[in-house]
Design an enzyme around this catalytic site. Structure first.
Site, short mmCIF file in Angstrom:
data_model
loop_
_atom_site.label_atom_id
_atom_site.label_comp_id
_atom_site.label_asym_id
_atom_site.label_seq_id
_atom_site.Cartn_x
_atom_site.Cartn_y
_atom_site.Cartn_z
N ARG A 7 0.87 -1.17 0.00
CA ARG A 7 0.00 0.00 0.00
C ARG A 7 0.91 1.22 0.00
NH1 ARG A 7 2.36 1.85 3.72
NH2 ARG A 7 0.81 3.48 3.83
N GLY A 8 0.26 2.41 -0.05
CA GLY A 8 1.04 3.63 -0.22
C GLY A 8 1.15 3.91 -1.72
N ALA A 9 0.85 5.14 -2.10
CA ALA A 9 0.69 5.46 -3.53
C ALA A 9 1.86 5.01 -4.42
CB ALA A 9 0.42 6.96 -3.67
N GLN A 53 -2.01 2.48 10.08
CA GLN A 53 -0.71 2.48 9.38
C GLN A 53 0.36 3.19 10.20
OE1 GLN A 53 -3.63 3.13 7.95
NE2 GLN A 53 -3.68 2.68 5.77
N ASP A 89 -1.80 10.86 -1.82
CA ASP A 89 -2.18 9.83 -2.79
C ASP A 89 -2.54 10.42 -4.14
OD1 ASP A 89 -2.93 8.84 0.09
OD2 ASP A 89 -2.47 7.10 -1.16
N ASN A 103 -5.16 12.73 0.82
CA ASN A 103 -4.32 11.82 1.61
C ASN A 103 -5.21 11.04 2.56
OD1 ASN A 103 -1.61 10.85 2.17
ND2 ASN A 103 -1.77 11.87 4.15
N LYS A 104 -4.60 10.17 3.33
CA LYS A 104 -5.34 9.29 4.25
C LYS A 104 -6.34 10.08 5.10
CE LYS A 104 -5.15 5.72 4.42
NZ LYS A 104 -6.10 4.85 3.70
O1 MRU Z 1 -4.47 3.33 2.21
P1 MRU Z 1 -2.97 3.48 2.15
O2 MRU Z 1 -2.26 2.87 3.30
O3 MRU Z 1 -2.43 3.02 0.81
O4 MRU Z 1 -2.77 5.05 2.22
C1 MRU Z 1 -1.46 5.58 2.19
C2 MRU Z 1 -1.41 7.02 2.43
O5 MRU Z 1 -2.38 7.69 2.58
C3 MRU Z 1 -0.05 7.63 2.34
O6 MRU Z 1 0.07 8.65 3.24
C4 MRU Z 1 0.12 8.12 0.91
O7 MRU Z 1 -0.03 7.06 0.01
C5 MRU Z 1 1.39 8.74 0.67
S1 MRU Z 1 2.64 7.52 0.63
C6 MRU Z 1 4.08 8.16 0.12
#
Ligand code: MRU
Length: 364
Positions: A53-55, A202, A243, A253-254
């Site tokens: 996960r994470g963009a 997370q 994201d 973002n999250k």
């Molecule tokens: O749902 P996730 O865990 O994929 O969400 C991740 C986030 O929101 C991060 O903060 C975002 O992707 C930036 S990662 C460099």
């Protein structure tokens, strides 16, 4: 990042030269488990079920998903089908589409028999570029922390972060964590307030693990504590990831990031977003209305998984039976609340003009 003295990226080619190894993030923080992806379908499941996960890491995994597909069937139809399958896995992070589109632009003109090699190379390039981009973000963010530290006469700089925009969300370094790691390595005293980041935690399960692994002092707080800490002067700066950031600098973002931005604004705490250029969506101008927000399972809200006293991993229900649940996974922070966007090309104002000027080749 180093784990027990060994350098790891979060995604790499297995010794067999074709399967793709990832770290299963659903097992964190209690288990460090590497798993091998051998089919495009497995890559799609790994993204959808958040093993990765994470963009940026979602984009890198999708790229390798296409490579795996080319290995088993490299026809035009299979390429198109794989694109659709991988694209449908998660809707919000734009790096997924960015990586898939880039792969398609490379693979479509190539003869099917040559596509496997081209796909593996293109996926590896995406990974290498991500590492370079994040290192540059780290260097640019480091200067912000250095200035803060100097303004405080060398006293501890307290940084607040949300979710995991760390090594585990990217191929290496992280985005929001890259400046922190570099500041720590440069001997600047830093401490990170880590939002736990309900519902999937997370922050509590990933960010604190990786910061601790690197030796960066950090403290996990509940998501609602940030505003209080800011009111009491205990947060010097906020660094978050994103994201998807729109052409005018709205930051998706999250879920919960927006509330932190509001609290930071009210308390004059600088709120910086670390932004790799593949996360900019120049086709979108109004983040609140145009970005699709992923709605995830209510089970993530109603249940918690953790380690019991006897060491076993268990899941428990925390709401009454039959409770109605909603689980929007992301929110949008309007550009006006963002102090600056820390990109690989420097710190950029969160505005259409500044983003277009910094990335003219993408904006056109
Ligand atoms: O749902 P996730 O865990 O994929 O969400 C991740 C986030 O929101 C991060 O903060 C975002 O992707 C930036 S990662 C460099």
């Amino acid at each position: 990042m180093k784990i027990r003295g060994q350098h790891y990226r979060t995604i790499w080619l297995n010794d067999d030269g074709w399967s793709v190894d990832i770290i299963d993030q659903t097992k964190f923080p209690h288990l460090f488990e590497v798993t091998s992806l051998q089919t495009m379908e497995q890559a799609a499941v790994a993204i959808k079920d958040m093993l990765v996960r994470g963009a940026p890491l979602i984009g890198a995994t999708a790229a390798y998903g296409l490579a795996l597909q080319m290995r088993s069937d490299s026809s035009d139809a299979a390429l198109e089908q794989a694109y659709q399958t991988l694209h449908a896995t998660r809707p919000t992070a734009i790096n997924l589409k960015w990586a898939l589109d880039r792969m398609m632009a490379i693979l479509k003109p190539v003869q099917p028999q040559d596509r496997t090699e081209a796909a593996y190379k293109a996926a590896a390039d995406i990974c290498d570029e991500d590492v370079e981009i994040n290192a540059a973000i780290g260097r640019n963010g480091l200067e912000i922390i250095r200035r803060l530290s100097e303004a405080k006469g060398g006293a501890l700089v307290n940084i607040l972060t949300h979710c995991n925009a760390g090594w585990l969300a990217t191929v290496d370094w992280g985005t929001a964590t890259a400046p922190v790691y570099m500041a720590h390595d440069a001997g600047i005293p830093v401490h990170v307030w880590v939002d736990e980041t309900r519902p999937r935690n997370q922050g509590a399960s990933l960010t604190t693990w990786e910061l601790g692994n690197h030796g960066v002092p950090n403290t996990v707080i509940v998501d609602n504590a940030g505003g209080h800490l800011m009111q009491h002067g205990q947060v010097d700066i906020v660094f978050v990831g994103t994201d998807r950031t729109t052409a005018n600098g709205d930051v998706c973002n999250k879920i919960g990031t927006y509330l932190k931005a509001l609290a930071a604004y009210d308390n004059n705490v600088p709120f910086y977003v670390t932004l790799p250029s593949p996360t900019i969506d120049f086709t979108v101008h109004d983040g609140v209305r145009e970005i699709p927000i992923e709605e995830r399972s209510g089970l993530e809200v109603s249940h918690l998984t953790g380690k019991t006293e006897n060491g076993s991993i268990e899941t428990i229900q925390i709401v009454p039976d039959g409770t109605e649940l909603a689980n929007p996974a992301f929110d949008v922070t309007p550009a006006r609340l963002v102090t600056g966007l820390v990109t690989e090309r420097g710190v950029v104002e969160a505005s259409a003009e500044a983003l277009a000027k910094a990335f003219p080749e993408r904006a056109s």
